[in-house]
Design an enzyme around this catalytic site. Structure first.
Site, short mmCIF file in Angstrom:
data_model
loop_
_atom_site.label_atom_id
_atom_site.label_comp_id
_atom_site.label_asym_id
_atom_site.label_seq_id
_atom_site.Cartn_x
_atom_site.Cartn_y
_atom_site.Cartn_z
N ALA A 250 0.79 -1.24 0.00
CA ALA A 250 0.00 0.00 0.00
C ALA A 250 0.82 1.29 0.00
CB ALA A 250 -1.01 0.02 1.15
N ALA A 251 2.13 1.20 -0.28
CA ALA A 251 2.92 2.44 -0.38
C ALA A 251 2.30 3.34 -1.46
CB ALA A 251 4.37 2.12 -0.73
N GLY A 252 1.96 2.74 -2.58
CA GLY A 252 1.36 3.50 -3.68
C GLY A 252 0.02 4.11 -3.26
N ASP A 253 -0.75 3.37 -2.48
CA ASP A 253 -2.05 3.89 -2.04
C ASP A 253 -1.87 5.11 -1.13
OD1 ASP A 253 -3.38 1.95 -3.45
OD2 ASP A 253 -3.51 0.55 -1.77
P1 ADP Z 1 3.46 0.67 -5.38
O1 ADP Z 1 3.30 0.52 -3.90
O2 ADP Z 1 2.21 1.04 -6.09
O3 ADP Z 1 4.18 -0.49 -6.03
P2 ADP Z 1 5.95 2.21 -5.34
O4 ADP Z 1 6.66 0.97 -4.90
O5 ADP Z 1 6.50 2.94 -6.52
O6 ADP Z 1 4.39 1.96 -5.62
O7 ADP Z 1 5.91 3.20 -4.07
C1 ADP Z 1 5.17 4.39 -4.06
C2 ADP Z 1 5.93 5.46 -3.34
O8 ADP Z 1 6.18 5.00 -1.99
C3 ADP Z 1 7.31 5.75 -3.92
O9 ADP Z 1 7.24 6.74 -4.94
C4 ADP Z 1 8.06 6.27 -2.69
O10 ADP Z 1 7.75 7.63 -2.46
C5 ADP Z 1 7.46 5.43 -1.55
N1 ADP Z 1 8.27 4.23 -1.29
C6 ADP Z 1 8.07 2.97 -1.72
N2 ADP Z 1 9.04 2.13 -1.30
C7 ADP Z 1 9.88 2.88 -0.54
C8 ADP Z 1 11.09 2.63 0.20
N3 ADP Z 1 11.62 1.40 0.25
N4 ADP Z 1 11.68 3.66 0.84
C9 ADP Z 1 11.15 4.91 0.81
N5 ADP Z 1 10.02 5.21 0.13
C10 ADP Z 1 9.40 4.23 -0.53
#
Ligand code: ADP
Length: 310
Positions: A250-253
């Protein structure tokens, strides 16, 4: 009154069993622990936006079972307006059955249930709310026809529309050219363009192609590398905050919910992406999907701390 954010999307209940191993076909394993989480990309983004101070209305659909009702009760506790969550008498609420093994490997089956019957009729009932929204935020876990209808409405009322094109899916240009901001991750950008995103240059190439299909602003999220903005023919890479990642679910969410809040408050695009990157980075330091979505103060404290440090 705060500017309103309308999220149109899915609501799921995730049922998780943490077991020693993932059972093979025909195998039953005893032991392990069970827990239940709220999920669905729409709900995750609505909760993230509400916790960060957005005034959120969630347009979604549940079944008549207890899981859907429980979800709505939880959204209300998050101060989300649930007036336009409709009930489908013929479907179950969206359910994901997840088994996670000792290595963190998982096996997931999702029954979308009522999410796949969130049709134009349901959204039409909330037309006024959509027309008065500052920002409309959508994903792709509901029928594409509904996404296209809402995009058409947003175009007529000149409302800012953010589309998080997840899960990855090819999209018609007729939809893309109605979107103000699209926020694919690397896999989704690949699905939209055929370009495998292995580095920032590849992301730039993909962003240019997506923009060429009529999207005003492209933001490709690059996980721990941060986010690439392509706007008015210029690129800007906003680095991620460096954290020890525990669970990136859910980082993207969280990113999308936070982006909607920051833009609804009138922040400049790059500042809004800094805010969204920070919120998403905090979320990856905690377990869970909605459980990991940070509150406003945590994000502001972190941004202030980063400013003092630099
Ligand atoms: P999704 O969760 O949809 O696959 P991402 O992996 O690109 O999307 O993550 C979305 C955002 O979350 C990234 O642009 C970044 O800002 C943050 N993020 C994700 N993973 C990390 C990480 N390991 N460290 C710091 N920020 C992160």
């Amino acid at each position: 009154m705060k500017p309103s954010i309308v999220v149109v999307g899915s609501s799921n209940t995730d049922m998780v069993i943490k077991a020693r191993h993932i059972p093979a076909p025909g195998e039953t394993i005893l032991g392990g622990t069970f827990f239940m989480n709220q999920g669905g990309k729409g709900a995750n983004q609505a909760v993230a936006a509400a916790r960060l101070g957005g005034q959120v209305t969630f347009i979604s659909k549940i079944g008549t079972d207890i899981f859907g009702q429980q979800s709505v009760d939880l959204y209300k506790k998050e101060d989300i307006d649930t007036t336009h969550i409709s009930v489908d008498n013929k479907s179950q609420s969206g359910i994901a059955l997840i088994i996670v093994d000792d290595m963190g490997e998982n096996s997931i089956a999702v029954a979308p249930g009522a999410n796949s019957t969130l049709h134009i009729d349901d959204v039409t009932k909330a037309k006024k709310v959509l027309e008065h929204a500052s920002i409309v935020l959508m994903q792709l876990e509901i029928p594409l026809g509904t996404v296209e209808y809402v995009a058409g409405l947003a175009e007529i009322t000149d409302t800012m529309l953010i589309l998080n094109p997840a899960p990855a899916c090819a999209l018609p240009d007729s939809l893309l050219n109605k979107i103000s901001i699209i926020t694919p991750n690397e896999k989704e950008a690949e699905m939209l363009t055929g370009i495998v995103i292995t580095n920032v240059d590849a992301a730039k190439e993909a962003a240019t192609i997506i923009s060429g299909k009529g999207v005003k602003t492209v933001i490709i999220t690059l996980g721990a590398k941060g986010s690439l903005i392509y706007h008015n023919k210029s690129f800007s890479l906003v680095p991620a905050m460096q954290v020890k990642a525990i669970d990136t679910t859910a980082a993207g969410d969280v990113f999308n919910g936070a982006l909607a809040v920051a833009l609804s408050e009138g922040k400049e695009l790059r500042d809004a992406v800094v805010f969204a990157n920070t919120a998403a980075a905090i979320s990856v330091t905690k377990l869970g999907a909605q459980a990991s979505a940070p509150f406003r103060k945590e994000v502001e404290d972190q941004i202030n701390y980063s400013i003092i440090k630099t």
